[in-house]
Design a protein around this motif. Structure first.
Motif, short mmCIF file in Angstrom:
data_model
loop_
_atom_site.label_atom_id
_atom_site.label_comp_id
_atom_site.label_asym_id
_atom_site.label_seq_id
_atom_site.Cartn_x
_atom_site.Cartn_y
_atom_site.Cartn_z
N MET A 1 0.86 -1.19 0.00
CA MET A 1 0.00 0.00 0.00
C MET A 1 0.89 1.24 0.00
O MET A 1 1.91 1.26 0.68
CB MET A 1 -0.90 0.00 1.23
CG MET A 1 -1.73 1.25 1.36
SD MET A 1 -2.71 1.40 2.85
CE MET A 1 -3.81 0.04 2.68
N ASP A 2 0.49 2.21 -0.75
CA ASP A 2 1.22 3.47 -0.80
C ASP A 2 1.17 4.15 0.57
O ASP A 2 0.09 4.39 1.12
CB ASP A 2 0.57 4.36 -1.87
CG ASP A 2 1.24 5.71 -1.97
OD1 ASP A 2 0.77 6.65 -1.30
OD2 ASP A 2 2.23 5.81 -2.70
N ASP A 4 1.94 7.21 1.62
CA ASP A 4 1.32 8.54 1.68
C ASP A 4 -0.20 8.43 1.68
O ASP A 4 -0.89 9.12 2.43
CB ASP A 4 1.77 9.41 0.51
CG ASP A 4 3.21 9.89 0.67
OD1 ASP A 4 3.69 9.96 1.82
OD2 ASP A 4 3.84 10.19 -0.36
N ARG A 5 -0.73 7.56 0.84
CA ARG A 5 -2.19 7.37 0.79
C ARG A 5 -2.70 6.82 2.12
O ARG A 5 -3.70 7.27 2.65
CB ARG A 5 -2.56 6.44 -0.36
CG ARG A 5 -4.08 6.20 -0.40
CD ARG A 5 -4.50 5.44 -1.61
NE ARG A 5 -4.36 6.33 -2.75
CZ ARG A 5 -4.07 5.93 -3.97
NH1 ARG A 5 -3.89 4.67 -4.24
NH2 ARG A 5 -3.97 6.80 -4.96
N ARG A 6 -2.00 5.82 2.66
CA ARG A 6 -2.38 5.23 3.95
C ARG A 6 -2.41 6.31 5.03
O ARG A 6 -3.35 6.38 5.82
CB ARG A 6 -1.39 4.13 4.32
CG ARG A 6 -1.66 3.53 5.67
CD ARG A 6 -0.46 2.63 6.08
NE ARG A 6 -0.38 2.49 7.48
CZ ARG A 6 0.26 3.30 8.31
NH1 ARG A 6 0.89 4.36 7.86
NH2 ARG A 6 0.28 3.09 9.59
#
Length: 112
Positions: A1-2, A4-6
Motif C-alpha cells: 500500500m502506498d 502517503d495514501r495510507r
C-alpha cells in the motif's frame, strides 16, 4: 500500500479507531499503537498517535489517569467517556455509510 495514501486515510479515521479500541477497555499509548498495528492499520508512530489522544482528551472524549509501571515508568492510561461513546456511535455510523458508498463505487467501477 502506498504509504502517503495510507497516512491520508489514517488522518481521517484514526480518532474513531482509537475510540473503538478504548470502548473495549482502557489502555496506554504504546499498547494502543500495537493494537492498531495488529488490526491491520500498520505501524502508527507516536508523533501521530499522541496528538490524537491529546485532542480526544481536550474534547472530552477520553479521560486519563497515571499508573505506576511494573518495574518501569508510570503509564498514562486513556479511558473513553460517555461523550466519547456518543462520538464513536455517531461518527462511526457516518464512517460506515461513507465506506459503503466508496465500496459500492469501487465495485461498480471494476475495482477490487
Amino acid at each position: 500500500m502506498d504509504l502517503d495514501r495510507r497516512n491520508q486515510w489514517l488522518r481521517g479515521i484514526l480518532d474513531l479507531c482509537v475510540l473503538a479500541l478504548l470502548a473495549r477497555d482502557e489502555s496506554y499509548g504504546y499498547e494502543l499503537g500495537q493494537a492498531l498495528e495488529r488490526a491491520g492499520l500498520g505501524a502508527i508512530q507516536g508523533g501521530t498517535l499522541y496528538p490524537v489522544l491529546l485532542r480526544l482528551q481536550r474534547t472530552g472524549c477520553v479521560t486519563t489517569r497515571w499508573q505506576e509501571g511494573d518495574g518501569g515508568p508510570a503509564r498514562k492510561y486513556y479511558r473513553i467517556t460517555d461523550a466519547g461513546r456518543d462520538c464513536l456511535a455517531r461518527d462511526g455510523e457516518d464512517w460506515l455509510g461513507f465506506a459503503a458508498s466508496v465500496a459500492k463505487l469501487l465495485d461498480e467501477g471494476g475495482g477490487p
